[in-house]
Design a protein around this motif. Structure first.
Motif, short mmCIF file in Angstrom:
data_model
loop_
_atom_site.label_atom_id
_atom_site.label_comp_id
_atom_site.label_asym_id
_atom_site.label_seq_id
_atom_site.Cartn_x
_atom_site.Cartn_y
_atom_site.Cartn_z
N SER A 46 -13.58 39.96 45.06
CA SER A 46 -14.54 39.12 45.78
C SER A 46 -14.49 37.70 45.27
O SER A 46 -14.22 37.45 44.09
N ASP A 47 -14.79 36.76 46.17
CA ASP A 47 -14.92 35.37 45.74
C ASP A 47 -16.36 35.06 45.32
O ASP A 47 -16.66 33.98 44.85
N GLY A 48 -17.26 36.02 45.49
CA GLY A 48 -18.65 35.85 45.10
C GLY A 48 -19.47 35.03 46.07
O GLY A 48 -20.67 34.86 45.88
N ALA A 49 -18.85 34.51 47.13
CA ALA A 49 -19.56 33.67 48.08
C ALA A 49 -19.58 34.26 49.50
O ALA A 49 -20.56 34.12 50.20
N SER A 50 -18.48 34.88 49.89
CA SER A 50 -18.40 35.44 51.23
C SER A 50 -18.41 36.97 51.14
O SER A 50 -18.27 37.54 50.07
N SER A 51 -18.52 37.62 52.29
CA SER A 51 -18.52 39.08 52.30
C SER A 51 -17.10 39.65 52.39
O SER A 51 -16.91 40.84 52.21
N PHE A 52 -16.13 38.81 52.65
CA PHE A 52 -14.74 39.24 52.77
C PHE A 52 -14.19 39.62 51.40
O PHE A 52 -14.46 38.95 50.40
N VAL A 53 -13.43 40.72 51.33
CA VAL A 53 -12.82 41.13 50.06
C VAL A 53 -11.32 41.35 50.25
O VAL A 53 -10.86 41.69 51.34
N LEU A 54 -10.60 41.16 49.15
CA LEU A 54 -9.17 41.44 49.10
C LEU A 54 -8.99 42.76 48.39
O LEU A 54 -9.48 42.95 47.27
N GLU A 55 -8.30 43.69 49.03
CA GLU A 55 -8.06 45.01 48.46
C GLU A 55 -6.67 45.03 47.84
O GLU A 55 -5.67 44.80 48.53
N LEU A 56 -6.60 45.31 46.54
CA LEU A 56 -5.33 45.50 45.86
C LEU A 56 -5.13 47.00 45.68
O LEU A 56 -5.99 47.68 45.11
N THR A 57 -4.01 47.51 46.17
CA THR A 57 -3.70 48.93 46.03
C THR A 57 -2.49 49.09 45.12
O THR A 57 -1.44 48.49 45.36
#
Length: 122
Positions: A46-57
């Motif tokens: 998370s960037d802590g500001a938006s609700s978008f997340v990056l998933e690392l698998t």
């Protein structure tokens, strides 16, 4: 109605990728999935500001680098202080392409994924 939720990328070395995304972009883990058999691990950043997340698998049995094709896909990040971000990424040695005419540049993560860095809109 749909809203963005997350974007996934697969990584060979999870710890190296977590360190890169923290150092280069300030992304931090916000959630994890760890199956009992240890065959994979998923970490959401998370960037802590938006609700978008990056998933690392991370896949335990994967040893070969991922084929990224022509690298025509990318994520884009807005840098509040574009000049400071550029200086930081230059010092890290991760800038892989600059388009001065457009006022943008790209950094490359440890697995070869390109990440666009753009200035804030004025």
């Amino acid at each position: 109605m749909f809203t963005f939720n997350h974007f996934n990328i697969n990584v060979l070395n999870l710890e190296r990728s977590l360190a890169f995304y923290k150092d280069a972009l300030g992304l931090t883990p916000c959630r994890e999935i760890n199956p009992e058999d240890g065959s994979f691990k998923i970490v959401y950043l998370s960037d802590g500001a938006s609700s978008f997340v990056l998933e690392l698998t991370w896949l335990r049995d994967r040893t070969e680098p991922y084929n990224l094709g022509d690298e025509e896909f990318h994520l884009a990040f807005t840098a509040e202080d574009f000049e400071a971000a550029h200086a930081k990424h230059a010092a890290m040695g991760c800038i892989c392409f600059e388009n001065e005419a457009m006022g943008i540049y790209f950094i490359q993560d440890p697995d070869g994924y390109w990440l666009e860095v753009i200035p804030p809109k004025k």
